[in-house]
Design an enzyme around this catalytic site. Sequence first.
Site, short mmCIF file in Angstrom:
data_model
loop_
_atom_site.label_atom_id
_atom_site.label_comp_id
_atom_site.label_asym_id
_atom_site.label_seq_id
_atom_site.Cartn_x
_atom_site.Cartn_y
_atom_site.Cartn_z
N TYR A 150 19.64 103.64 38.62
CA TYR A 150 21.11 103.77 38.69
C TYR A 150 21.69 103.83 37.27
O TYR A 150 22.55 104.66 36.95
CB TYR A 150 21.67 102.59 39.48
CG TYR A 150 23.17 102.43 39.46
CD1 TYR A 150 23.98 103.20 40.29
CD2 TYR A 150 23.79 101.50 38.62
CE1 TYR A 150 25.37 103.04 40.29
CE2 TYR A 150 25.15 101.33 38.61
CZ TYR A 150 25.95 102.11 39.44
OH TYR A 150 27.32 101.95 39.42
N ASN A 179 31.04 95.09 36.64
CA ASN A 179 31.19 94.40 37.94
C ASN A 179 32.66 94.17 38.35
O ASN A 179 33.24 93.12 38.12
CB ASN A 179 30.42 93.08 37.92
CG ASN A 179 29.92 92.76 39.32
OD1 ASN A 179 30.63 92.96 40.30
ND2 ASN A 179 28.71 92.24 39.43
P1 NAD Z 1 32.36 102.71 46.29
O1 NAD Z 1 30.98 102.83 46.87
O2 NAD Z 1 33.33 101.85 47.02
O3 NAD Z 1 32.99 104.16 46.11
C1 NAD Z 1 32.22 105.31 45.86
C2 NAD Z 1 32.64 106.36 46.87
O4 NAD Z 1 31.88 107.55 46.63
C3 NAD Z 1 32.33 105.94 48.32
O5 NAD Z 1 33.52 105.91 49.09
C4 NAD Z 1 31.37 107.01 48.82
O6 NAD Z 1 31.58 107.39 50.17
C5 NAD Z 1 31.70 108.17 47.87
N1 NAD Z 1 30.58 109.12 47.86
C6 NAD Z 1 29.26 108.84 47.75
N2 NAD Z 1 28.54 109.96 47.85
C7 NAD Z 1 29.42 110.98 48.03
C8 NAD Z 1 29.28 112.36 48.21
N3 NAD Z 1 28.07 112.94 48.24
N4 NAD Z 1 30.40 113.11 48.37
C9 NAD Z 1 31.63 112.54 48.37
N5 NAD Z 1 31.82 111.22 48.19
C10 NAD Z 1 30.73 110.44 48.03
O7 NAD Z 1 32.15 102.21 44.79
P2 NAD Z 1 33.21 101.68 43.73
O8 NAD Z 1 32.92 100.24 43.51
O9 NAD Z 1 34.58 102.10 44.12
O10 NAD Z 1 32.74 102.47 42.43
C11 NAD Z 1 33.38 103.66 41.99
C12 NAD Z 1 32.63 104.21 40.79
O11 NAD Z 1 32.56 103.23 39.76
C13 NAD Z 1 31.17 104.61 41.08
O12 NAD Z 1 30.86 105.75 40.33
C14 NAD Z 1 30.38 103.43 40.58
O13 NAD Z 1 29.06 103.79 40.23
C15 NAD Z 1 31.21 103.02 39.37
N6 NAD Z 1 31.00 101.62 39.02
C16 NAD Z 1 31.48 100.65 39.84
C17 NAD Z 1 31.26 99.31 39.50
C18 NAD Z 1 31.75 98.19 40.36
O14 NAD Z 1 31.52 97.04 40.00
N7 NAD Z 1 32.43 98.45 41.46
C19 NAD Z 1 30.57 98.99 38.33
C20 NAD Z 1 30.10 100.02 37.54
C21 NAD Z 1 30.35 101.34 37.86
N1 GDD Z 2 24.90 91.18 45.63
C1 GDD Z 2 24.52 89.91 45.62
N2 GDD Z 2 24.50 89.21 46.79
N3 GDD Z 2 24.12 89.34 44.45
C2 GDD Z 2 23.76 88.06 44.47
C3 GDD Z 2 23.75 87.28 45.64
C4 GDD Z 2 24.14 87.89 46.86
O1 GDD Z 2 24.16 87.30 47.93
N4 GDD Z 2 23.34 86.03 45.33
C5 GDD Z 2 23.10 86.03 44.01
N5 GDD Z 2 23.34 87.25 43.49
C6 GDD Z 2 23.09 87.62 42.09
C7 GDD Z 2 22.24 88.88 41.90
O2 GDD Z 2 20.88 88.57 42.12
C8 GDD Z 2 22.55 89.23 40.46
O3 GDD Z 2 21.72 88.51 39.59
C9 GDD Z 2 24.01 88.77 40.30
O4 GDD Z 2 24.30 87.92 41.43
C10 GDD Z 2 25.01 89.90 40.28
O5 GDD Z 2 24.73 90.73 41.37
P1 GDD Z 2 25.64 91.99 41.76
O6 GDD Z 2 27.06 91.62 41.63
O7 GDD Z 2 25.18 92.46 43.10
O8 GDD Z 2 25.20 93.12 40.75
P2 GDD Z 2 25.03 93.23 39.15
O9 GDD Z 2 26.09 92.52 38.39
O10 GDD Z 2 23.65 92.84 38.79
O11 GDD Z 2 25.23 94.79 38.98
C11 GDD Z 2 26.41 95.35 39.51
O12 GDD Z 2 27.33 95.60 38.52
C12 GDD Z 2 27.09 96.75 37.75
C13 GDD Z 2 28.15 96.88 36.68
O13 GDD Z 2 28.26 95.73 35.92
C14 GDD Z 2 26.05 96.51 40.40
O14 GDD Z 2 27.09 96.76 41.33
C15 GDD Z 2 25.83 97.75 39.63
O15 GDD Z 2 25.73 98.84 40.55
C16 GDD Z 2 27.01 97.94 38.69
O16 GDD Z 2 26.88 99.11 37.95
#
Ligand code: NAD
Ligand code: GDD
Length: 329
Positions: A150, A179
């Site tokens: 990712y 996050n």
């Molecule tokens: P989210 O999953 O709620 O939103 C992403 C949306 O993209 C979803 O609604 C999904 O249906 C849509 N999508 C996926 N595949 C698609 C496709 N083929 N065609 C059209 N739509 C599609 O995630 P989010 O938390 O709102 O994240 C938004 C963006 O921010 C993402 O690019 C994610 O990687 C990035 N991001 C989010 C976080 C976070 O903590 N939420 C952290 C780092 C980066």
């Molecule tokens: N999801 C989740 N669920 N995480 C848990 C749990 C649980 O029940 N219990 C403990 N954790 C711990 C995970 O093991 C990890 O070490 C930490 O909480 C944070 O987990 P997440 O919030 O799921 O993800 P992240 O911070 O490691 O990564 C996320 O943030 C990125 C951006 O900062 C992901 O959403 C990534 O996709 C994103 O890009």
Amino acid sequence: MKKKALVCGAGGFIGGHLVSRLKKEGYWVRSTDLKENEYGNNGADEMILGDLRNPELAAAVVTSDLDEIYQLAADMGGAGFVFTGEHDAAIMHNSATINLNVLEEAKNKKIPKIFYSSSACMYPEYNQLDPDNPTCSEDSAYPAAPDSEYGWEKLFSERLFLSYQRNHGIQVRIARFHNIFGPMGTWTGGREKAPAAVCRKVAETPDGGIIEIWGDGRQTRSFLIVDECVEGIRRLMNSNFSGPVNIGSEEMITINDFAKMVIGISGKKLSIKNIPGPTGVRGRNSDNTLIKEKLNWAPTQPLKNGVKKTYIWITEQLKVSNKRHSIIH
Ligand code: NAD
Ligand code: GDD
């Protein structure tokens, strides 16, 4: 004349909040996603359902009258989705294809400006081994060594967007989100991140019970409430700075301390059991030096305020879902 924006991924969490914000600012907004936003369309003027992996859909939603595109669509989830390895091929294929299609159409239609949502997951693992002192300054990205596919896809796509800026003159703005959490985020089903997962576990556990937390609980993170994320996106988009720039909180906390914070908010007496699970990097925190320098702004809201709002919202979702469940059975 109203400014016209396209929000890709508007059926999702941050995209949904962004649509509301753009509407409040007076934009005309077209939303697109695979799915409707389950909490409403946030006032979008048009919602086009479809798959952005399909170049024809990208060609239909990117029209030459747009002033701005916000590209947030991605195959995305928390540690339980991105760090198990099971979804690596889908994550890389789906998200890269979406970015390639949207950018190519933005070039074809001569769209002036595009925002891309990258992630802190692109930072090298070797700088995030010490939970108390992680390094996530923007200039620490290379030599690249993200700990997940990712993260590698995000790094590739950052470069893709910047190459279109260089070669095709599209103004690009890139943020690396750390996050993001808050109401209307994914809170169940396997893609939820720690803030929502922990709120849900606390909310569904009776007083005196035990909640399970993955890992030893000493891993650190910072969490940013979605309102401030959207504020950062809008400020970056209105600035002259392309980024990449961190949009995150600097309030770092261990996962067990985060769980204790949620338990405190709930008013329950619960204990924590640390169990094996996908944990990702040992430590991560936003470094907001660059955003302060370039945008003269950085998030300020205390974590606890956002967690209170999110806990209340997830408690309500659980009630609705339990009610639905009892009607079906
Ligand atoms: P989210 O999953 O709620 O939103 C992403 C949306 O993209 C979803 O609604 C999904 O249906 C849509 N999508 C996926 N595949 C698609 C496709 N083929 N065609 C059209 N739509 C599609 O995630 P989010 O938390 O709102 O994240 C938004 C963006 O921010 C993402 O690019 C994610 O990687 C990035 N991001 C989010 C976080 C976070 O903590 N939420 C952290 C780092 C980066
Ligand atoms: N999801 C989740 N669920 N995480 C848990 C749990 C649980 O029940 N219990 C403990 N954790 C711990 C995970 O093991 C990890 O070490 C930490 O909480 C944070 O987990 P997440 O919030 O799921 O993800 P992240 O911070 O490691 O990564 C996320 O943030 C990125 C951006 O900062 C992901 O959403 C990534 O996709 C994103 O890009």
